[in-house]
Design a protein around this motif. Structure first.
Motif, PDB file in Angstrom:
ATOM      1  N   MET A  56       0.840  -1.212   0.000  1.00  0.00           N
ATOM      2  CA  MET A  56       0.000   0.000   0.000  1.00  0.00           C
ATOM      3  C   MET A  56       0.872   1.258   0.000  1.00  0.00           C
ATOM      4  SD  MET A  56      -3.145  -0.604  -0.144  1.00  0.00           S
ATOM      5  CE  MET A  56      -3.866  -2.205  -0.414  1.00  0.00           C
ATOM      6  N   ARG A  57       1.908   1.255   0.825  1.00  0.00           N
ATOM      7  CA  ARG A  57       2.787   2.424   0.860  1.00  0.00           C
ATOM      8  C   ARG A  57       3.484   2.593  -0.487  1.00  0.00           C
ATOM      9  NH1 ARG A  57       3.657   0.042   5.829  1.00  0.00           N
ATOM     10  NH2 ARG A  57       5.720  -0.750   5.290  1.00  0.00           N
ATOM     11  N   CYS A 143      -8.904   3.663  -4.667  1.00  0.00           N
ATOM     12  CA  CYS A 143      -8.197   3.583  -3.372  1.00  0.00           C
ATOM     13  C   CYS A 143      -9.181   3.927  -2.248  1.00  0.00           C
ATOM     14  CB  CYS A 143      -7.028   4.577  -3.264  1.00  0.00           C
ATOM     15  SG  CYS A 143      -5.913   4.684  -4.673  1.00  0.00           S
ATOM     16  N   CYS A 146     -12.048   1.376  -1.588  1.00  0.00           N
ATOM     17  CA  CYS A 146     -11.634   0.161  -0.890  1.00  0.00           C
ATOM     18  C   CYS A 146     -11.346   0.454   0.590  1.00  0.00           C
ATOM     19  CB  CYS A 146     -10.428  -0.485  -1.558  1.00  0.00           C
ATOM     20  SG  CYS A 146     -10.158  -2.170  -0.958  1.00  0.00           S
ATOM     21  N   HIS A 147     -10.689   1.567   0.860  1.00  0.00           N
ATOM     22  CA  HIS A 147     -10.389   1.911   2.255  1.00  0.00           C
ATOM     23  C   HIS A 147     -11.652   2.157   3.062  1.00  0.00           C
ATOM     24  CE1 HIS A 147      -6.246   3.431   0.686  1.00  0.00           C
ATOM     25  NE2 HIS A 147      -6.245   2.124   0.898  1.00  0.00           N
TER      26      HIS A 147
HETATM   27  C1  HEC Z   1      -8.551  -3.673  -2.715  1.00  0.00           C
HETATM   28  C2  HEC Z   1      -8.574  -2.746  -1.644  1.00  0.00           C
HETATM   29  C3  HEC Z   1      -7.590  -1.603  -1.613  1.00  0.00           C
HETATM   30  C4  HEC Z   1      -7.212  -0.786  -2.648  1.00  0.00           C
HETATM   31  C5  HEC Z   1      -7.716  -0.794  -4.084  1.00  0.00           C
HETATM   32  C6  HEC Z   1      -6.260   0.134  -2.092  1.00  0.00           C
HETATM   33  N1  HEC Z   1      -6.055  -0.107  -0.781  1.00  0.00           N
HETATM   34 FE1  HEC Z   1      -4.752   0.871   0.443  1.00  0.00          FE
HETATM   35  N2  HEC Z   1      -5.321  -0.267   2.001  1.00  0.00           N
HETATM   36  C7  HEC Z   1      -6.267  -1.272   1.950  1.00  0.00           C
HETATM   37  C8  HEC Z   1      -6.445  -1.826   3.292  1.00  0.00           C
HETATM   38  C9  HEC Z   1      -7.413  -2.946   3.669  1.00  0.00           C
HETATM   39  C10 HEC Z   1      -5.569  -1.144   4.131  1.00  0.00           C
HETATM   40  C11 HEC Z   1      -5.407  -1.312   5.652  1.00  0.00           C
HETATM   41  C12 HEC Z   1      -6.329  -0.306   6.305  1.00  0.00           C
HETATM   42  C13 HEC Z   1      -6.576  -0.586   7.772  1.00  0.00           C
HETATM   43  O1  HEC Z   1      -6.276  -1.676   8.256  1.00  0.00           O
HETATM   44  O2  HEC Z   1      -7.127   0.333   8.412  1.00  0.00           O
HETATM   45  C14 HEC Z   1      -4.869  -0.165   3.304  1.00  0.00           C
HETATM   46  C15 HEC Z   1      -3.893   0.711   3.765  1.00  0.00           C
HETATM   47  C16 HEC Z   1      -3.256   1.663   2.992  1.00  0.00           C
HETATM   48  C17 HEC Z   1      -2.228   2.554   3.465  1.00  0.00           C
HETATM   49  C18 HEC Z   1      -1.639   2.593   4.885  1.00  0.00           C
HETATM   50  C19 HEC Z   1      -0.347   1.778   4.882  1.00  0.00           C
HETATM   51  C20 HEC Z   1       0.270   1.624   6.272  1.00  0.00           C
HETATM   52  O3  HEC Z   1       1.491   1.420   6.339  1.00  0.00           O
HETATM   53  O4  HEC Z   1      -0.467   1.690   7.274  1.00  0.00           O
HETATM   54  C21 HEC Z   1      -1.878   3.354   2.412  1.00  0.00           C
HETATM   55  C22 HEC Z   1      -0.824   4.465   2.405  1.00  0.00           C
HETATM   56  C23 HEC Z   1      -2.682   2.948   1.280  1.00  0.00           C
HETATM   57  N3  HEC Z   1      -3.503   1.906   1.678  1.00  0.00           N
HETATM   58  C24 HEC Z   1      -2.602   3.528   0.024  1.00  0.00           C
HETATM   59  C25 HEC Z   1      -3.377   3.133  -1.059  1.00  0.00           C
HETATM   60  C26 HEC Z   1      -3.376   3.820  -2.337  1.00  0.00           C
HETATM   61  C27 HEC Z   1      -2.577   5.055  -2.677  1.00  0.00           C
HETATM   62  C28 HEC Z   1      -4.231   3.134  -3.143  1.00  0.00           C
HETATM   63  C29 HEC Z   1      -4.631   3.392  -4.563  1.00  0.00           C
HETATM   64  C30 HEC Z   1      -3.604   3.636  -5.514  1.00  0.00           C
HETATM   65  C31 HEC Z   1      -4.764   2.030  -2.356  1.00  0.00           C
HETATM   66  N4  HEC Z   1      -4.216   2.077  -1.110  1.00  0.00           N
HETATM   67  C32 HEC Z   1      -5.661   1.126  -2.855  1.00  0.00           C
HETATM   68  C33 HEC Z   1      -6.955  -1.693   0.838  1.00  0.00           C
HETATM   69  C34 HEC Z   1      -6.857  -1.158  -0.432  1.00  0.00           C
END
Ligand code: HEC
Length: 156
Positions: A56-57, A143, A146-147
């Motif tokens: 994610m990062r 993004c 999904c979040h």
């Molecule tokens: C299919 C689902 C999904 C998609 C699409 C998605 N994410 Fe996530 N992301 C998650 C989940 C689940 C978490 C964990 C959140 C939590 O536990 O509160 C997360 C966490 C994060 C975090 C936190 C990381 C950390 O170290 O805590 C970041 C930054 C992030 N996402 C960025 C993005 C970005 C930018 C995009 C789009 C380009 C994206 N995500 C797309 C599901 C997704």
């Protein structure tokens, strides 16, 4: 003979139900609970969670790099960053972890990776920063969607 066949059908029936249940659990439902904040929490091991959050990062870093590339109108740089988080990222996922993800989550994830690949392709083909910006804004919508629906929680 007759009895044997009954047994065969019985065993086949049980197998069908077993396969269907496993399919439902591992492909459609995943390993989830309802979280206190109303989102669906996917239950993972600590290593799996670290892996997902690391990815994610990486996505956020790519979004940052693409934005910077748009500012200076460098479409090749935008394409390189987008490709780094395209489907290449999704190819080597651990099957045990994939089984924990709900189908909807996997679809959203694959859609986001595919969208980065097509952003890269279009950036190179059209050299049009407004087009890239528009595609990036659509990806950011994926993004945030999904979040809004999912979080990760640790397995007991
Ligand atoms: C299919 C689902 C999904 C998609 C699409 C998605 N994410 Fe996530 N992301 C998650 C989940 C689940 C978490 C964990 C959140 C939590 O536990 O509160 C997360 C966490 C994060 C975090 C936190 C990381 C950390 O170290 O805590 C970041 C930054 C992030 N996402 C960025 C993005 C970005 C930018 C995009 C789009 C380009 C994206 N995500 C797309 C599901 C997704």
């Amino acid at each position: 003979m007759k009895n044997n066949c009954k047994l065969c059908w019985g065993i086949s029936g049980i197998l069908v139900i077993l396969v269907a249940t496993m399919g439902y659990l591992f492909i459609i439902r995943g390993s989830v609970i309802v979280s206190q904040d109303g989102r669906t929490a996917i239950l993972m091991s600590e290593n799996e969670r670290n892996h997902v959050l690391g990815e994610m990062r990486g996505l956020l870093e790519a979004v940052q790099a693409i934005t910077a590339a748009i500012v200076v109108d460098d479409m090749e740089a935008a394409a390189v960053s987008a490709t780094s988080v395209g489907m290449v990222l999704a190819k080597n996922e651990d099957p045990a972890m994939m089984a924990k993800l709900p189908l909807e989550f996997k679809k959203n994830g694959f859609a986001a990776h595919t969208a980065f690949d097509s952003l890269a392709q279009n950036a190179r083909d059209f050299q049009d920063r407004e087009m890239v910006l528009e595609e990036l804004s659509v990806i950011l919508g994926a993004c945030t969607a999904c979040h809004a629906g999912y979080r990760v929680a640790l397995e007991e």
